[in-house]
Design a protein around this motif. Structure first.
Motif, PDB file in Angstrom:
ATOM      1  N   GLY A   1      34.152  33.420  40.985  1.00 24.01           N
ATOM      2  CA  GLY A   1      33.012  33.161  40.087  1.00 24.01           C
ATOM      3  C   GLY A   1      32.377  31.810  40.383  1.00 24.01           C
ATOM      4  O   GLY A   1      31.146  31.671  40.408  1.00 24.01           O
ATOM      5  N   VAL A   2      33.201  30.802  40.615  1.00 18.69           N
ATOM      6  CA  VAL A   2      32.691  29.460  40.953  1.00 18.69           C
ATOM      7  C   VAL A   2      31.926  29.536  42.274  1.00 18.69           C
ATOM      8  O   VAL A   2      30.822  28.987  42.414  1.00 18.69           O
ATOM      9  CB  VAL A   2      33.853  28.444  41.064  1.00 18.69           C
ATOM     10  CG1 VAL A   2      33.360  27.093  41.535  1.00 18.69           C
ATOM     11  CG2 VAL A   2      34.584  28.308  39.728  1.00 18.69           C
ATOM     12  N   ASP A   3      32.513  30.234  43.242  1.00 16.09           N
ATOM     13  CA  ASP A   3      31.906  30.378  44.574  1.00 16.09           C
ATOM     14  C   ASP A   3      30.504  30.997  44.465  1.00 16.09           C
ATOM     15  O   ASP A   3      29.541  30.488  45.043  1.00 16.09           O
ATOM     16  CB  ASP A   3      32.840  31.264  45.411  1.00 16.09           C
ATOM     17  CG  ASP A   3      32.413  31.384  46.855  1.00 16.09           C
ATOM     18  OD1 ASP A   3      31.935  30.371  47.412  1.00 16.09           O
ATOM     19  OD2 ASP A   3      32.542  32.483  47.432  1.00 16.09           O
TER      20      ASP A   3
ATOM     21  N   VAL B   1      35.368  25.046  27.703  1.00 13.53           N
ATOM     22  CA  VAL B   1      35.951  25.954  26.706  1.00 13.53           C
ATOM     23  C   VAL B   1      37.462  25.756  26.718  1.00 13.53           C
ATOM     24  O   VAL B   1      38.037  25.364  27.741  1.00 13.53           O
ATOM     25  CB  VAL B   1      35.633  27.449  26.974  1.00 13.53           C
ATOM     26  CG1 VAL B   1      34.164  27.748  26.749  1.00 13.53           C
ATOM     27  CG2 VAL B   1      36.055  27.874  28.381  1.00 13.53           C
ATOM     28  N   LEU B   2      38.085  26.025  25.566  1.00 14.02           N
ATOM     29  CA  LEU B   2      39.545  25.899  25.439  1.00 14.02           C
ATOM     30  C   LEU B   2      40.051  27.204  24.829  1.00 14.02           C
ATOM     31  O   LEU B   2      39.750  27.512  23.674  1.00 14.02           O
ATOM     32  CB  LEU B   2      39.867  24.690  24.553  1.00 14.02           C
ATOM     33  CG  LEU B   2      41.343  24.406  24.251  1.00 14.02           C
ATOM     34  CD1 LEU B   2      42.187  24.348  25.504  1.00 14.02           C
ATOM     35  CD2 LEU B   2      41.475  23.101  23.463  1.00 14.02           C
ATOM     36  N   VAL B   3      40.790  27.968  25.636  1.00 15.64           N
ATOM     37  CA  VAL B   3      41.233  29.306  25.220  1.00 15.64           C
ATOM     38  C   VAL B   3      42.714  29.449  25.554  1.00 15.64           C
ATOM     39  O   VAL B   3      43.298  28.589  26.212  1.00 15.64           O
ATOM     40  CB  VAL B   3      40.406  30.405  25.933  1.00 15.64           C
ATOM     41  CG1 VAL B   3      38.930  30.280  25.575  1.00 15.64           C
ATOM     42  CG2 VAL B   3      40.580  30.340  27.450  1.00 15.64           C
TER      43      VAL B   3
ATOM     44  N   GLY C   1      43.788  38.012  30.461  1.00 10.17           N
ATOM     45  CA  GLY C   1      43.227  39.340  30.164  1.00 10.17           C
ATOM     46  C   GLY C   1      41.792  39.436  30.671  1.00 10.17           C
ATOM     47  O   GLY C   1      41.401  40.433  31.304  1.00 10.17           O
ATOM     48  N   ALA C   2      41.011  38.380  30.413  1.00  9.29           N
ATOM     49  CA  ALA C   2      39.597  38.396  30.819  1.00  9.29           C
ATOM     50  C   ALA C   2      39.453  38.399  32.343  1.00  9.29           C
ATOM     51  O   ALA C   2      38.457  38.877  32.879  1.00  9.29           O
ATOM     52  CB  ALA C   2      38.888  37.176  30.229  1.00  9.29           C
ATOM     53  N   LEU C   3      40.456  37.858  33.043  1.00  6.35           N
ATOM     54  CA  LEU C   3      40.384  37.799  34.513  1.00  6.35           C
ATOM     55  C   LEU C   3      41.082  38.999  35.159  1.00  6.35           C
ATOM     56  O   LEU C   3      41.310  39.030  36.365  1.00  6.35           O
ATOM     57  CB  LEU C   3      41.001  36.478  35.000  1.00  6.35           C
ATOM     58  CG  LEU C   3      40.214  35.229  34.564  1.00  6.35           C
ATOM     59  CD1 LEU C   3      41.018  33.957  34.846  1.00  6.35           C
ATOM     60  CD2 LEU C   3      38.858  35.157  35.262  1.00  6.35           C
ATOM     61  N   GLY C   4      41.444  39.983  34.346  1.00  5.04           N
ATOM     62  CA  GLY C   4      41.956  41.252  34.883  1.00  5.04           C
ATOM     63  C   GLY C   4      43.460  41.319  35.053  1.00  5.04           C
ATOM     64  O   GLY C   4      43.985  42.254  35.665  1.00  5.04           O
ATOM     65  N   ILE C   5      44.191  40.323  34.511  1.00  2.00           N
ATOM     66  CA  ILE C   5      45.655  40.356  34.619  1.00  2.00           C
ATOM     67  C   ILE C   5      46.199  41.020  33.354  1.00  2.00           C
ATOM     68  O   ILE C   5      46.506  40.376  32.353  1.00  2.00           O
ATOM     69  CB  ILE C   5      46.225  38.937  34.824  1.00  2.00           C
ATOM     70  CG1 ILE C   5      45.579  38.266  36.034  1.00  2.00           C
ATOM     71  CG2 ILE C   5      47.749  38.981  34.977  1.00  2.00           C
ATOM     72  CD1 ILE C   5      45.809  38.971  37.359  1.00  2.00           C
TER      73      ILE C   5
ATOM     74  N   LEU D   1      31.886  32.077  34.174  1.00  2.00           N
ATOM     75  CA  LEU D   1      33.258  32.227  34.676  1.00  2.00           C
ATOM     76  C   LEU D   1      34.162  33.022  33.748  1.00  2.00           C
ATOM     77  O   LEU D   1      35.088  33.696  34.206  1.00  2.00           O
ATOM     78  CB  LEU D   1      33.872  30.833  34.900  1.00  2.00           C
ATOM     79  CG  LEU D   1      33.017  29.878  35.756  1.00  2.00           C
ATOM     80  CD1 LEU D   1      33.659  28.503  35.828  1.00  2.00           C
ATOM     81  CD2 LEU D   1      32.821  30.448  37.154  1.00  2.00           C
ATOM     82  N   LEU D   2      33.920  32.915  32.442  1.00  2.00           N
ATOM     83  CA  LEU D   2      34.736  33.639  31.454  1.00  2.00           C
ATOM     84  C   LEU D   2      33.814  34.227  30.398  1.00  2.00           C
ATOM     85  O   LEU D   2      32.823  33.585  30.014  1.00  2.00           O
ATOM     86  CB  LEU D   2      35.719  32.676  30.757  1.00  2.00           C
ATOM     87  CG  LEU D   2      36.964  32.207  31.497  1.00  2.00           C
ATOM     88  CD1 LEU D   2      37.745  31.222  30.623  1.00  2.00           C
ATOM     89  CD2 LEU D   2      37.870  33.374  31.900  1.00  2.00           C
ATOM     90  N   PRO D   3      34.146  35.410  29.889  1.00  2.00           N
ATOM     91  CA  PRO D   3      33.382  35.940  28.750  1.00  2.00           C
ATOM     92  C   PRO D   3      33.732  35.147  27.494  1.00  2.00           C
ATOM     93  O   PRO D   3      34.710  34.399  27.497  1.00  2.00           O
ATOM     94  CB  PRO D   3      33.891  37.386  28.642  1.00  2.00           C
ATOM     95  CG  PRO D   3      35.280  37.322  29.185  1.00  2.00           C
ATOM     96  CD  PRO D   3      35.277  36.263  30.264  1.00  2.00           C
TER      97      PRO D   3
END
Ligand SMILES: C[S@@+](CC[C@H](N)C(=O)[O-])C[C@H]1O[C@@H](n2cnc3c(N)ncnc32)[C@H](O)[C@@H]1O
Length: 307
Positions: free
Chosen positions: A49-51, A233-235, A242-246, A298-300
């Motif tokens: 996402g950064v790339d 953001v702080l999560v 979960g959001a990154l598919g793991i 980068l994150l929802p």
């Protein structure tokens, strides 16, 4: 008066100190990079996402700040594929002795400019701080950790400065992953005895400042966020992974390949450990985006971290 920060620093980082002499975290405590390759897989999704947001630069950095045994850097190097892998430069940064890992540069100081993703995984909890018994007129404590009579606290200012310095080097994103606490809970007296702890040989021990154990304290991640500023953001690790598919894959259909079933089951076990309530899943992920990249790229949207 005891200079706790200096004693803590010497116990870990003076010649012969715990990390300075090259004690491998893997021998003394379990961190997410030691569970398996899944954390690296998630960070490669974040890095992709950064790339994309940076317009696919010819050289893309992944920097593992406070790399310890270098397991995370090695897994990122090994798991990267395709054109991103060709452009990827992986750097492990640690003040301990250099380790030799294929495709990973090992240095003592972070690069002046990081174009990509810098990750401080359980780095900030190992940055020494003053330890104070309150009340105190220390400005950091006044803002971030109001103390009552006899309360003990670690003054997070050195972590704030270390994190702001790291984020200031980055074009892309910087991520701190650690255990920690928030102002509301500190102010409510949830950490009256402070959080200083020692670890040796896989066990929690009395924090003794003689180099015989790791010495650590929870990180005031909200103070670090404010010190580095910008878009952050702080999560929780659970939500971020979960959001990154793991996520668990679930049992395979009966009649499938037994080895594939075994591997999928083992992976699900590792994912469950990384996302566990009361365990690694409760870690905070503090993500900053810089240089035109946005955390929303980068994150929802995710719920805020509640340790
Ligand atoms: C708790 S260990 C974490 C190791 C690894 N990241 C992991 O999660 O398994 C903290 C590491 O940070 C390193 N460290 C602390 N301060 C540092 C600094 N200013 N620069 C580079 N490394 C540092 C220590 O030497 C140690 O290896």
């Amino acid at each position: 008066m005891v200079d706790w920060e200096a004693r803590w620093h010497d116990a870990l980082y003076a010649p012969g100190g715990f990390f300075a002499r090259g004690e491998k975290p893997a021998r003394h405590f379990r961190t997410s990079p030691l569970v398996g390759p899944e954390l690296a897989e998630a960070l490669l999704v974040l890095l992709a996402g950064v790339d994309a947001a940076l317009g696919r630069p010819e050289r893309l950095d992944f920097v593992d700040m406070g790399a310890g045994g270098g397991e995370l850097a090695a897994d990122v190097r090994a798991s990267a594929t395709g054109d991103l892998a060709r452009r990827l430069r992986v750097t492990a940064v640690d003040v301990g002795p250099a380790r030799t890992l294929p495709g990973v540069a090992w240095v003592r100081e972070p690069p002046a400019v990081v174009t990509g993703l810098l990750v401080g995984h359980e780095w900030l909890d190992a940055v020494p701080c003053p330890v104070v018994v309150g009340p105190s007129d220390d400005p950091w404590l006044r803002t971030w950790w109001p103390l009552g009579d006899g309360d003990r606290a670690e003054v997070g200012a050195p972590r704030d400065a270390a994190w702001a310095d790291a984020v200031g080097r980055v074009r892309g994103a910087a991520l701190a992953v650690d255990y920690g606490h928030l102002l509301a809970d500190r102010a409510a007296g949830r950490y009256r005895a402070g959080t200083l702890a020692g670890y040796r040989d896989g066990r929690r021990v009395e924090p003794v400042f003689d180099g015989s154990c790791d010495i650590t304290a929870h990180v005031a991640l909200d103070a670090c966020a404010a010190a580095a500023g910008g878009d952050w953001v702080l999560v929780s690790q659970r939500d971020a992974l979960g959001a990154l598919g793991i996520t668990p894959t679930g049992p395979e259909v009966p009649g499938g390949d037994p080895m594939a079933w075994l591997e999928a089951t083992a992976r699900d076990g590792r994912v469950a450990e990384l996302r566990a309530t009361g365990g690694l899943g409760d870690f905070g992920w503090l993500l900053h985006a810089t240089a035109g990249v946005r955390t929303a790229d980068l994150l929802p949207p995710l719920p805020g971290w509640r340790p």
